[in-house]
Design an enzyme around this catalytic site. Structure first.
Site, PDB file in Angstrom:
ATOM      1  N   ARG A  81       6.142  -9.150   8.074  1.00 28.99           N
ATOM      2  CA  ARG A  81       4.799  -8.721   7.668  1.00 28.99           C
ATOM      3  C   ARG A  81       3.964  -9.959   7.356  1.00 28.99           C
ATOM      4  O   ARG A  81       4.356 -10.762   6.513  1.00 28.99           O
ATOM      5  CB  ARG A  81       4.887  -7.812   6.445  1.00 28.99           C
ATOM      6  CG  ARG A  81       3.526  -7.441   5.871  1.00 28.99           C
ATOM      7  CD  ARG A  81       3.612  -6.432   4.707  1.00 28.99           C
ATOM      8  NE  ARG A  81       2.256  -6.160   4.261  1.00 28.99           N
ATOM      9  CZ  ARG A  81       1.767  -6.507   3.066  1.00 28.99           C
ATOM     10  NH1 ARG A  81       2.519  -7.084   2.158  1.00 28.99           N
ATOM     11  NH2 ARG A  81       0.508  -6.256   2.765  1.00 28.99           N
ATOM     12  N   HIS A 124      -5.992  -9.513   3.780  1.00 35.23           N
ATOM     13  CA  HIS A 124      -5.265  -9.874   2.566  1.00 35.23           C
ATOM     14  C   HIS A 124      -6.167 -10.840   1.779  1.00 35.23           C
ATOM     15  O   HIS A 124      -5.819 -11.995   1.558  1.00 35.23           O
ATOM     16  CB  HIS A 124      -3.906 -10.490   2.920  1.00 35.23           C
ATOM     17  CG  HIS A 124      -2.874 -10.389   1.827  1.00 35.23           C
ATOM     18  ND1 HIS A 124      -1.644  -9.797   2.001  1.00 35.23           N
ATOM     19  CD2 HIS A 124      -2.890 -10.813   0.542  1.00 35.23           C
ATOM     20  CE1 HIS A 124      -0.944  -9.874   0.870  1.00 35.23           C
ATOM     21  NE2 HIS A 124      -1.679 -10.491  -0.033  1.00 35.23           N
ATOM     22  N   GLU A 169      -3.762  -4.100  -0.918  1.00 33.58           N
ATOM     23  CA  GLU A 169      -4.115  -3.984  -2.329  1.00 33.58           C
ATOM     24  C   GLU A 169      -5.607  -4.035  -2.604  1.00 33.58           C
ATOM     25  O   GLU A 169      -6.101  -4.988  -3.220  1.00 33.58           O
ATOM     26  CB  GLU A 169      -3.408  -5.080  -3.142  1.00 33.58           C
ATOM     27  CG  GLU A 169      -1.898  -5.083  -2.994  1.00 33.58           C
ATOM     28  CD  GLU A 169      -1.215  -6.054  -3.954  1.00 33.58           C
ATOM     29  OE1 GLU A 169      -1.911  -6.841  -4.601  1.00 33.58           O
ATOM     30  OE2 GLU A 169       0.023  -5.997  -4.049  1.00 33.58           O
ATOM     31  N   ASN A 296       3.264  -1.753  -2.716  1.00 37.98           N
ATOM     32  CA  ASN A 296       3.745  -2.998  -3.317  1.00 37.98           C
ATOM     33  C   ASN A 296       4.085  -2.718  -4.777  1.00 37.98           C
ATOM     34  O   ASN A 296       3.248  -2.212  -5.521  1.00 37.98           O
ATOM     35  CB  ASN A 296       2.675  -4.090  -3.257  1.00 37.98           C
ATOM     36  CG  ASN A 296       2.340  -4.484  -1.830  1.00 37.98           C
ATOM     37  OD1 ASN A 296       3.033  -4.080  -0.884  1.00 37.98           O
ATOM     38  ND2 ASN A 296       1.299  -5.281  -1.672  1.00 37.98           N
ATOM     39  N   TYR A 298       5.897  -4.326  -8.339  1.00 38.81           N
ATOM     40  CA  TYR A 298       6.463  -5.461  -9.073  1.00 38.81           C
ATOM     41  C   TYR A 298       6.941  -5.072 -10.467  1.00 38.81           C
ATOM     42  O   TYR A 298       7.964  -5.544 -10.936  1.00 38.81           O
ATOM     43  CB  TYR A 298       5.430  -6.595  -9.180  1.00 38.81           C
ATOM     44  CG  TYR A 298       5.200  -7.254  -7.844  1.00 38.81           C
ATOM     45  CD1 TYR A 298       6.057  -8.250  -7.388  1.00 38.81           C
ATOM     46  CD2 TYR A 298       4.168  -6.844  -7.005  1.00 38.81           C
ATOM     47  CE1 TYR A 298       5.885  -8.837  -6.141  1.00 38.81           C
ATOM     48  CE2 TYR A 298       3.998  -7.424  -5.752  1.00 38.81           C
ATOM     49  CZ  TYR A 298       4.863  -8.414  -5.328  1.00 38.81           C
ATOM     50  OH  TYR A 298       4.699  -8.981  -4.088  1.00 38.81           O
ATOM     51  N   GLU A 353       5.931  -4.823  -0.345  1.00 41.92           N
ATOM     52  CA  GLU A 353       6.188  -6.020  -1.155  1.00 41.92           C
ATOM     53  C   GLU A 353       7.013  -5.621  -2.362  1.00 41.92           C
ATOM     54  O   GLU A 353       6.741  -4.602  -2.995  1.00 41.92           O
ATOM     55  CB  GLU A 353       4.896  -6.663  -1.704  1.00 41.92           C
ATOM     56  CG  GLU A 353       4.074  -7.384  -0.680  1.00 41.92           C
ATOM     57  CD  GLU A 353       2.796  -7.990  -1.274  1.00 41.92           C
ATOM     58  OE1 GLU A 353       2.740  -8.299  -2.494  1.00 41.92           O
ATOM     59  OE2 GLU A 353       1.837  -8.149  -0.500  1.00 41.92           O
TER      60      GLU A 353
HETATM   61  C1  FCB Z   1       0.579  -9.167  -4.663  1.00 37.98           C
HETATM   62  C2  FCB Z   1      -0.079  -9.825  -3.477  1.00 37.98           C
HETATM   63  C3  FCB Z   1       0.698 -10.952  -2.880  1.00 37.98           C
HETATM   64  C4  FCB Z   1       1.411 -11.773  -3.919  1.00 37.98           C
HETATM   65  C5  FCB Z   1       2.174 -10.902  -4.875  1.00 37.98           C
HETATM   66  C6  FCB Z   1       2.949 -11.630  -5.926  1.00 37.98           C
HETATM   67  O1  FCB Z   1      -0.381  -8.624  -5.491  1.00 37.98           O
HETATM   68  O2  FCB Z   1      -0.303  -8.869  -2.459  1.00 37.98           O
HETATM   69  O3  FCB Z   1      -0.180 -11.713  -2.090  1.00 37.98           O
HETATM   70  O4  FCB Z   1       0.530 -12.610  -4.540  1.00 37.98           O
HETATM   71  O5  FCB Z   1       1.309  -9.998  -5.498  1.00 37.98           O
END
Ligand code: FCB
Length: 446
Positions: A81, A124, A169, A296, A298, A353
């Protein structure tokens, strides 16, 4: 440590797509070979990037892409990607920049020759600066410029692309960029943020129309970031705060895509004069069907009621956090997937992600990043649990292929499964990269 999933898991077979992810501005460099973008301008302003850095050289990927592709191949992935830099492939008058397009064509052909599927993100965050000078995402016209860009790219790339994402995002572009101003272009105004979000979503819908026409065989969709919200206590006030935070921050982007409307709770929270201007037909353009949803993930958010702002966020005492200060909370990924599946009629989902910044040490040519490896293990297990609970997840991409420019945090935060020594541009596969490669390569053929 090895990555392990139950042998019967769909995630342990070759039918599940695994990949690594990057983004143009974060790795490419060669800024002199493209138009300036809003991140160049933002980086040049004092105090915006924590280490004072920029994307002029980054990982020098434009010059080193063949070596980087060899690394990707060594990782045994099915897919790569990456994003296309709008200011590299289009001149300011809208005509094609052939040198820029040829870079991506060569990359796509090389991926194809190796049997690695291309997952292409069109946006992006690197808006051409000349468009920002005309109002950027606050200007409705930018959505139509984006449609023309999507048309150029998809006509040029032909059938080389397995999957397109229109936007990565939009929350970060709109909220961080125009509402709170910690990302480019650095505007802090709620009306600007909500209008930018609407125009980004409109741009997505307009681009979907041309992608479905020009590239009907690719999977066409969008990538959203989401952190599920949890109440700090079980009080009704904190529960309401968590629901408001989710709607205000994240469902603002999902609800229009799936239900053609902005979430009522968030609209009620935002003063009427900051509501976006919406033209007749916009919500239907935004809400057309998606071939897939990219997510995505985290971390989660833990919220409490705050009379002044509606909600406040805290990291729970004793929580394990990454180098970003983000709590490690794999259960949040399972809860996010099952929660979205209950709330919307979802298309197939890809985790586009997931990963962690850690304080890596390069010692004797090795990076023994066991904490990142544990993060991947626990989050893959969380995806497995969501699939077992009935969510249609079909792929997972590690963020990131290699250490890179982490936006407002510059080069200080390292997310790569490959280490980059920025002084020499030497790449070293970390322990997490070796473990993922072994796992990807060990899957059964189901
Ligand atoms: C996301 C982004 C990516 C990277 C990660 C840690 O928000 O899409 O570019 O910075 O966080």
């Amino acid at each position: 440590m090895k990555i392990q999933l139950p042998a019967h898991s769909p995630l342990a077979t070759n039918t599940f797509t695994y990949g690594v992810a990057t983004a143009a501005f974060q790795i490419e460099g060669a800024a002199d070979q493209r138009l300036p973008c809003i991140w160049d301008t933002f980086c040049a302003q004092p105090g915006t990037i924590s280490d004072g850095s920029n994307g002029l050289i980054a990982c020098d990927h434009i010059n080193r892409w063949r070596d980087d592709l060899a690394l990707i191949e060594q990782l045994n992935v099915d897919a790569y990607r990456f994003s296309v830099s709008w200011p590299r492939v289009m001149h300011a008058d809208g005509s094609p920049n052939h040198a820029g397009l040829n870079f991506y064509l060569a990359l796509l052909d090389a991926l194809g020759a190796k049997g690695i599927k291309a997952y292409v993100t069109l946006y992006h965050w690197d808006l051409p600066q000349h468009l920002e000078d005309a109002g950027g995402w606050q200007n409705r016209e930018t959505a139509y410029k984006f449609q023309a860009y999507a048309d150029l790219v998809s006509r040029t790339f032909g059938d080389r692309v397995h999957s397109y994402a229109t936007l990565n995002e939009p929350f970060c572009s709109a909220y961080l960029g125009y509402e709170v101003g910690i990302h480019a272009p650095g505007i802090a105004c709620q009306k600007a943020g909500r209008q930018a979000a609407h125009h980004l979503l409109l741009a997505h819908g307009l681009a979907m129309q041309v992608l479905q026409k020009n590239s009907p065989n690719s999977l066409n969709g969008i990538v959203l970031n989401m952190s599920p919200g949890y109440p700090k206590t079980q009080s009704l006030e904190d529960q309401e705060a968590a629901a408001l935070a989710e709607d205000f921050l994240f469902h603002w982007y999902a609800e229009p895509l799936f239900n053609c409307r902005y979430p009522a709770r968030a609209l009620a929270h935002i003063p009427a004069d900051a509501h976006p201007h919406i033209e007749t037909g916009d919500m239907e353009i935004i809400g057309q069907p998606l071939d897939y949803l990219g997510l995505n993930y985290y971390t989660r958010g833990v919220y409490h009621a705050d009379p002044a702002t509606g909600f406040g966020e805290t990291i729970p005492n004793g929580a394990q956090v990454t180098d970003m200060g983000w709590e490690v909370f794999p259960q949040g990924l399972t809860d996010l997937l099952t929660g979205l599946n209950a709330r919307y009629a979802l298309p197939p989902v890809y985790i586009t992600e997931n990963g962690a910044a850690m304080k890596d040490q390069l010692r004797q040519g090795e990076v023994n990043d066991q904490s990142r490896l544990a993060y991947f293990q626990s989050h893959l297990r969380a995806v497995h649990n969501a699939v077992a609970a009935g969510v249609d997840v079909q792929g997972y991409f590690a963020w990131s292929l290699m250490d890179n420019f982490e936006w407002a945090l510059g080069y200080e935060k390292r997310f790569g499964i490959v280490h980059v020594d920025y002084a020499t541009q030497k790449r070293t596969i970390k322990a997490s990269g070796h473990a993922l490669a072994a796992f990807f390569g060990s899957r059964s053929r189901d």
